[in-house]
Design a protein around this motif. Sequence first.
Motif, PDB file in Angstrom:
ATOM      1  N   UNK A 106      14.702  -3.027 -13.929  1.00 35.68           N
ATOM      2  CA  UNK A 106      15.416  -4.174 -13.382  1.00 35.68           C
ATOM      3  C   UNK A 106      14.694  -5.403 -13.921  1.00 35.68           C
ATOM      4  N   UNK A 107      15.304  -6.572 -13.826  1.00 37.38           N
ATOM      5  CA  UNK A 107      14.578  -7.767 -14.268  1.00 37.38           C
ATOM      6  C   UNK A 107      13.238  -7.878 -13.530  1.00 37.38           C
ATOM      7  N   UNK A 108      12.167  -8.047 -14.288  1.00 34.16           N
ATOM      8  CA  UNK A 108      10.846  -8.177 -13.694  1.00 34.16           C
ATOM      9  C   UNK A 108      10.217  -6.866 -13.256  1.00 34.16           C
ATOM     10  N   UNK A 109      10.781  -5.726 -13.696  1.00 32.92           N
ATOM     11  CA  UNK A 109      10.284  -4.408 -13.301  1.00 32.92           C
ATOM     12  C   UNK A 109      10.378  -3.461 -14.496  1.00 32.92           C
ATOM     13  N   UNK A 110       9.226  -3.073 -15.023  1.00 34.68           N
ATOM     14  CA  UNK A 110       9.170  -2.288 -16.253  1.00 34.68           C
ATOM     15  C   UNK A 110       8.375  -1.005 -16.003  1.00 34.68           C
ATOM     16  N   UNK A 111       8.930   0.138 -16.446  1.00 30.87           N
ATOM     17  CA  UNK A 111       8.207   1.405 -16.426  1.00 30.87           C
ATOM     18  C   UNK A 111       7.592   1.624 -17.804  1.00 30.87           C
ATOM     19  N   UNK A 112       6.374   2.151 -17.829  1.00 30.99           N
ATOM     20  CA  UNK A 112       5.673   2.426 -19.085  1.00 30.99           C
ATOM     21  C   UNK A 112       5.173   3.855 -19.095  1.00 30.99           C
ATOM     22  N   UNK A 113       5.247   4.492 -20.244  1.00 28.59           N
ATOM     23  CA  UNK A 113       4.585   5.773 -20.479  1.00 28.59           C
ATOM     24  C   UNK A 113       3.402   5.497 -21.389  1.00 28.59           C
ATOM     25  N   UNK A 114       2.245   6.042 -21.016  1.00 32.53           N
ATOM     26  CA  UNK A 114       0.997   5.779 -21.730  1.00 32.53           C
ATOM     27  C   UNK A 114       0.317   7.105 -22.035  1.00 32.53           C
ATOM     28  N   UNK A 115      -0.199   7.226 -23.260  1.00 31.41           N
ATOM     29  CA  UNK A 115      -1.029   8.371 -23.636  1.00 31.41           C
ATOM     30  C   UNK A 115      -2.479   7.926 -23.626  1.00 31.41           C
TER      31      UNK A 115
ATOM     32  N   UNK B 281      -4.838  12.392 -21.126  1.00 29.87           N
ATOM     33  CA  UNK B 281      -3.995  12.082 -19.988  1.00 29.87           C
ATOM     34  C   UNK B 281      -2.685  11.473 -20.425  1.00 29.87           C
ATOM     35  N   UNK B 282      -1.707  11.600 -19.562  1.00 30.59           N
ATOM     36  CA  UNK B 282      -0.448  10.886 -19.705  1.00 30.59           C
ATOM     37  C   UNK B 282      -0.220  10.175 -18.381  1.00 30.59           C
ATOM     38  N   UNK B 283       0.164   8.935 -18.478  1.00 29.41           N
ATOM     39  CA  UNK B 283       0.298   8.110 -17.290  1.00 29.41           C
ATOM     40  C   UNK B 283       1.647   7.420 -17.290  1.00 29.41           C
ATOM     41  N   UNK B 284       2.217   7.309 -16.120  1.00 27.63           N
ATOM     42  CA  UNK B 284       3.403   6.492 -15.925  1.00 27.63           C
ATOM     43  C   UNK B 284       3.011   5.340 -15.007  1.00 27.63           C
ATOM     44  N   UNK B 285       3.324   4.135 -15.436  1.00 23.96           N
ATOM     45  CA  UNK B 285       3.091   2.941 -14.631  1.00 23.96           C
ATOM     46  C   UNK B 285       4.426   2.253 -14.390  1.00 23.96           C
ATOM     47  N   UNK B 286       4.578   1.673 -13.230  1.00 21.39           N
ATOM     48  CA  UNK B 286       5.654   0.720 -12.977  1.00 21.39           C
ATOM     49  C   UNK B 286       4.948  -0.611 -12.769  1.00 21.39           C
ATOM     50  N   UNK B 287       5.296  -1.570 -13.615  1.00 21.34           N
ATOM     51  CA  UNK B 287       4.649  -2.878 -13.593  1.00 21.34           C
ATOM     52  C   UNK B 287       5.697  -3.918 -13.204  1.00 21.34           C
ATOM     53  N   UNK B 288       5.332  -4.738 -12.222  1.00 19.77           N
ATOM     54  CA  UNK B 288       6.264  -5.741 -11.698  1.00 19.77           C
ATOM     55  C   UNK B 288       5.671  -7.132 -11.850  1.00 19.77           C
ATOM     56  N   UNK B 289       6.555  -8.080 -12.040  1.00 21.51           N
ATOM     57  CA  UNK B 289       6.143  -9.473 -12.088  1.00 21.51           C
ATOM     58  C   UNK B 289       5.856  -9.928 -10.662  1.00 21.51           C
ATOM     59  N   UNK B 290       4.634 -10.368 -10.426  1.00 19.61           N
ATOM     60  CA  UNK B 290       4.175 -10.800  -9.107  1.00 19.61           C
ATOM     61  C   UNK B 290       3.826 -12.289  -9.173  1.00 19.61           C
ATOM     62  N   UNK B 291       3.493 -12.864  -8.039  1.00 20.52           N
ATOM     63  CA  UNK B 291       3.077 -14.276  -8.028  1.00 20.52           C
ATOM     64  C   UNK B 291       1.844 -14.503  -8.904  1.00 20.52           C
ATOM     65  N   UNK B 292       0.959 -13.493  -8.970  1.00 22.73           N
ATOM     66  CA  UNK B 292      -0.275 -13.633  -9.749  1.00 22.73           C
ATOM     67  C   UNK B 292      -0.191 -12.950 -11.107  1.00 22.73           C
ATOM     68  N   UNK B 293       1.025 -12.784 -11.622  1.00 19.26           N
ATOM     69  CA  UNK B 293       1.213 -12.203 -12.953  1.00 19.26           C
ATOM     70  C   UNK B 293       1.791 -10.800 -12.866  1.00 19.26           C
ATOM     71  N   UNK B 294       1.853 -10.139 -13.997  1.00 17.91           N
ATOM     72  CA  UNK B 294       2.352  -8.769 -14.063  1.00 17.91           C
ATOM     73  C   UNK B 294       1.271  -7.840 -13.531  1.00 17.91           C
TER      74      UNK B 294
END
Length: 144
Positions: free
Chosen positions: A90-99, A115-128
């Motif tokens: 969604x706008x301001x909400x990004x999922x990432x796959x990381x090795x 490792x393999x990691x999944x992150x969901x990163x959101x735009x917050x008041x203090x940055x992503x």
Amino acid sequence: MTNDILVVGAISAETQAAVIGVVKDLEKAFNAHDPIALSEQFAQEASWTNAVGTRLDGREAIAEFSGPAMKTFLRDSYARYDVVKLLELAPGLIALNVQQTPTNRSGSPVEGPRGVTTYVIAQQRDGWKIVVGQNSAVNAPPAG
């Protein structure tokens, strides 16, 4: 680096750089064994499940767990984090796959758990910031 990343959705170059920057800052903090810098990449109310299945809720809990871990069983651990996919949820909400690749202190790959990691990163008041993360240990691919 972004040339090797699968990007799904209309994610601007600026947003791509920002969320990849969060992962790179997380990598730097891990390799410096700095639990505060590591926890600052997470939102205040984040949920993080580490590679052994321990769920940590909130930035403070992540820092409290990471401090002793980085002084004991992770003290000689280093890694490279490579973002392989970005998915706009969604706008301001990004999922990432990381090795994650184990490295030595100089950053050269070494034998060891990956490792393999999944992150969901959101735009917050203090940055992503990372709002949800799941880290999974995996075996290295067979040689040959």
